[in-house]
Motif scaffolding. Structure first.
Motif, PDB file in Angstrom:
ATOM      1  N   LEU A  71      52.978  93.892  -0.079  1.00  0.00           N
ATOM      2  CA  LEU A  71      54.408  93.656   0.030  1.00  0.00           C
ATOM      3  C   LEU A  71      54.954  92.995  -1.225  1.00  0.00           C
ATOM      4  O   LEU A  71      56.069  93.264  -1.661  1.00  0.00           O
ATOM      5  N   PHE A  72      54.128  92.132  -1.854  1.00  0.00           N
ATOM      6  CA  PHE A  72      54.579  91.407  -3.036  1.00  0.00           C
ATOM      7  C   PHE A  72      53.361  91.015  -3.860  1.00  0.00           C
ATOM      8  O   PHE A  72      52.374  90.547  -3.318  1.00  0.00           O
ATOM      9  N   GLU A  73      53.424  91.247  -5.169  1.00  0.00           N
ATOM     10  CA  GLU A  73      52.306  90.910  -6.040  1.00  0.00           C
ATOM     11  C   GLU A  73      52.797  90.270  -7.332  1.00  0.00           C
ATOM     12  O   GLU A  73      53.849  90.625  -7.850  1.00  0.00           O
ATOM     13  N   VAL A  74      52.019  89.316  -7.837  1.00  0.00           N
ATOM     14  CA  VAL A  74      52.211  88.764  -9.169  1.00  0.00           C
ATOM     15  C   VAL A  74      50.880  88.925  -9.897  1.00  0.00           C
ATOM     16  O   VAL A  74      49.881  88.331  -9.494  1.00  0.00           O
ATOM     17  N   ASN A  75      50.860  89.753 -10.944  1.00  0.00           N
ATOM     18  CA  ASN A  75      49.624  90.061 -11.655  1.00  0.00           C
ATOM     19  C   ASN A  75      49.649  89.520 -13.083  1.00  0.00           C
ATOM     20  O   ASN A  75      50.696  89.121 -13.589  1.00  0.00           O
ATOM     21  N   THR A  81      44.443  91.837 -12.497  1.00  0.00           N
ATOM     22  CA  THR A  81      44.111  90.592 -11.824  1.00  0.00           C
ATOM     23  C   THR A  81      45.322  90.059 -11.069  1.00  0.00           C
ATOM     24  O   THR A  81      46.393  89.885 -11.647  1.00  0.00           O
ATOM     25  N   SER A  82      45.153  89.808  -9.788  1.00  0.00           N
ATOM     26  CA  SER A  82      46.266  89.360  -8.958  1.00  0.00           C
ATOM     27  C   SER A  82      46.296  87.836  -8.889  1.00  0.00           C
ATOM     28  O   SER A  82      45.336  87.198  -8.482  1.00  0.00           O
ATOM     29  N   PHE A  83      47.420  87.238  -9.315  1.00  0.00           N
ATOM     30  CA  PHE A  83      47.617  85.810  -9.164  1.00  0.00           C
ATOM     31  C   PHE A  83      48.098  85.476  -7.752  1.00  0.00           C
ATOM     32  O   PHE A  83      47.713  84.471  -7.168  1.00  0.00           O
ATOM     33  N   PHE A  84      48.942  86.340  -7.216  1.00  0.00           N
ATOM     34  CA  PHE A  84      49.580  86.068  -5.918  1.00  0.00           C
ATOM     35  C   PHE A  84      49.846  87.401  -5.238  1.00  0.00           C
ATOM     36  O   PHE A  84      50.351  88.336  -5.851  1.00  0.00           O
ATOM     37  N   LYS A  85      49.505  87.493  -3.952  1.00  0.00           N
ATOM     38  CA  LYS A  85      49.686  88.753  -3.240  1.00  0.00           C
ATOM     39  C   LYS A  85      50.009  88.495  -1.772  1.00  0.00           C
ATOM     40  O   LYS A  85      49.406  87.633  -1.142  1.00  0.00           O
ATOM     41  N   THR A  87      50.157  90.629   1.714  1.00  0.00           N
ATOM     42  CA  THR A  87      49.806  91.901   2.322  1.00  0.00           C
ATOM     43  C   THR A  87      49.494  91.719   3.798  1.00  0.00           C
ATOM     44  O   THR A  87      48.739  90.818   4.179  1.00  0.00           O
ATOM     45  N   ASP A  88      50.092  92.544   4.636  1.00  0.00           N
ATOM     46  CA  ASP A  88      49.847  92.524   6.082  1.00  0.00           C
ATOM     47  C   ASP A  88      50.075  91.136   6.685  1.00  0.00           C
ATOM     48  O   ASP A  88      49.380  90.728   7.604  1.00  0.00           O
ATOM     49  N   GLY A  89      51.035  90.376   6.125  1.00  0.00           N
ATOM     50  CA  GLY A  89      51.331  89.037   6.630  1.00  0.00           C
ATOM     51  C   GLY A  89      50.441  87.949   6.070  1.00  0.00           C
ATOM     52  O   GLY A  89      50.673  86.769   6.331  1.00  0.00           O
ATOM     53  N   ASN A  90      49.425  88.313   5.290  1.00  0.00           N
ATOM     54  CA  ASN A  90      48.519  87.341   4.690  1.00  0.00           C
ATOM     55  C   ASN A  90      48.900  87.089   3.228  1.00  0.00           C
ATOM     56  O   ASN A  90      49.386  87.989   2.541  1.00  0.00           O
ATOM     57  N   VAL A  91      48.659  85.868   2.774  1.00  0.00           N
ATOM     58  CA  VAL A  91      48.974  85.481   1.406  1.00  0.00           C
ATOM     59  C   VAL A  91      47.677  85.198   0.652  1.00  0.00           C
ATOM     60  O   VAL A  91      46.833  84.431   1.126  1.00  0.00           O
ATOM     61  N   GLY A  92      47.534  85.819  -0.503  1.00  0.00           N
ATOM     62  CA  GLY A  92      46.360  85.591  -1.329  1.00  0.00           C
ATOM     63  C   GLY A  92      46.752  84.996  -2.663  1.00  0.00           C
ATOM     64  O   GLY A  92      47.628  85.526  -3.343  1.00  0.00           O
ATOM     65  N   ILE A  93      46.133  83.879  -3.038  1.00  0.00           N
ATOM     66  CA  ILE A  93      46.310  83.280  -4.352  1.00  0.00           C
ATOM     67  C   ILE A  93      44.989  83.452  -5.092  1.00  0.00           C
ATOM     68  O   ILE A  93      43.973  82.868  -4.708  1.00  0.00           O
ATOM     69  N   GLY A  94      44.992  84.292  -6.113  1.00  0.00           N
ATOM     70  CA  GLY A  94      43.749  84.621  -6.794  1.00  0.00           C
ATOM     71  C   GLY A  94      42.880  85.574  -5.991  1.00  0.00           C
ATOM     72  O   GLY A  94      41.719  85.786  -6.318  1.00  0.00           O
ATOM     73  N   SER A  95      43.424  86.147  -4.939  1.00  0.00           N
ATOM     74  CA  SER A  95      42.679  87.062  -4.075  1.00  0.00           C
ATOM     75  C   SER A  95      43.495  88.326  -3.855  1.00  0.00           C
ATOM     76  O   SER A  95      44.690  88.253  -3.544  1.00  0.00           O
ATOM     77  N   THR A  96      42.870  89.492  -4.031  1.00  0.00           N
ATOM     78  CA  THR A  96      43.567  90.763  -3.829  1.00  0.00           C
ATOM     79  C   THR A  96      43.442  91.281  -2.403  1.00  0.00           C
ATOM     80  O   THR A  96      44.104  92.249  -2.045  1.00  0.00           O
ATOM     81  N   SER A  97      42.594  90.657  -1.590  1.00  0.00           N
ATOM     82  CA  SER A  97      42.402  91.131  -0.219  1.00  0.00           C
ATOM     83  C   SER A  97      42.307  89.947   0.743  1.00  0.00           C
ATOM     84  O   SER A  97      41.252  89.709   1.340  1.00  0.00           O
ATOM     85  N   PRO A  98      43.392  89.168   0.899  1.00  0.00           N
ATOM     86  CA  PRO A  98      43.357  88.019   1.813  1.00  0.00           C
ATOM     87  C   PRO A  98      43.154  88.475   3.256  1.00  0.00           C
ATOM     88  O   PRO A  98      43.852  89.370   3.737  1.00  0.00           O
TER      89      PRO A  98
END
Length: 211
Positions: A71-75, A81-85, A87-98
């Motif tokens: 839904l939203f990414e900061v690379n 490399t994903s700094f912030f992502k 997806t599916d209601g989950n938030v990942g910081i430094g993770s591409t698959s939270p």
């Protein structure tokens, strides 16, 4: 194609723009819809500013319910490399698959999550489970290290380690190298009470261990 309706709305690939600017991508088209590039080091690529009151800032609606839909990414500058992502209601910081509501991943020796506050009357962090069931849990701390001296939980104050739980299950209070299941030291203060067992302060002690 660019369309300008009599309402003042502008549409790109849209003959009926429903906002000041509407961009309608072609279904199945594998390309980015909007790209903004900025060669200056001092200016923002995009600024969204509301007018105060109940005005909103930014809203992103997802069109895919799959867990791999971002839904939203900061690379980084490579776009890999994903700094912030989100997806599916989950938030990942430094993770591409939270795989949970919040995943903060840090490679190497960097601290994964650092919470700092200057508040004197509250908690720096609070974890609460409102479920009252028998299987509800509060906090789980895990480590992949099999080294007996690895710290699962370490507590500091004034730059001094006060409490440690090792991966071998040993607990140290005022010691960083507990040699027993529970080891309590005096922290170098003579005459310290190490253990006190009592119902309350007004009741004679059941057990006192000091140095």
């Amino acid at each position: 194609d660019i369309s300008n309706s009599n309402t003042g709305n502008v549409g790109i690939s849209s003959t009926s723009p429903y906002a000041n600017l509407s961009i309608n991508g072609t279904a199945g088209e594998d390309q980015d819809q909007v790209v903004i590039k900025n060669s200056s080091n001092n200016n923002w690529n995009l600024i969204i500013e509301n007018g105060g009151g109940t005005a909103k800032g930014l809203k992103i609606n997802g069109g895919n319910t799959g867990s791999d839909a971002s839904l939203f990414e900061v690379n980084d500058q490579t776009g890999v490399t994903s700094f912030f992502k989100v997806t599916d209601g989950n938030v990942g910081i430094g993770s591409t698959s939270p795989d949970s509501l919040l995943v903060a991943y840090s490679a190497g020796d960097a601290t994964g999550l650092n919470v700092v506050t200057g508040e004197t009357g509250g908690f720096t962090a609070k974890i609460e489970n409102t479920n009252t069931g028998a299987s509800s849990n509060g906090l789980a701390v895990t480590t992949a290290s099999t080294n007996a001296n690895a710290g699962i939980i370490r507590a500091f104050s004034g730059g001094i380690e006060r409490f440690k739980v090792q991966s071998d299950g040993k607990i140290g209070i005022l010691t960083t190298t507990p040699q027993a299941v529970l080891e309590v030291e005096d922290g170098g203060v003579a005459g310290s009470v190490l253990v006190k067992l009592t119902a309350d302060d007004a009741t004679p002690y059941g057990l006192v261990i000091g140095n």
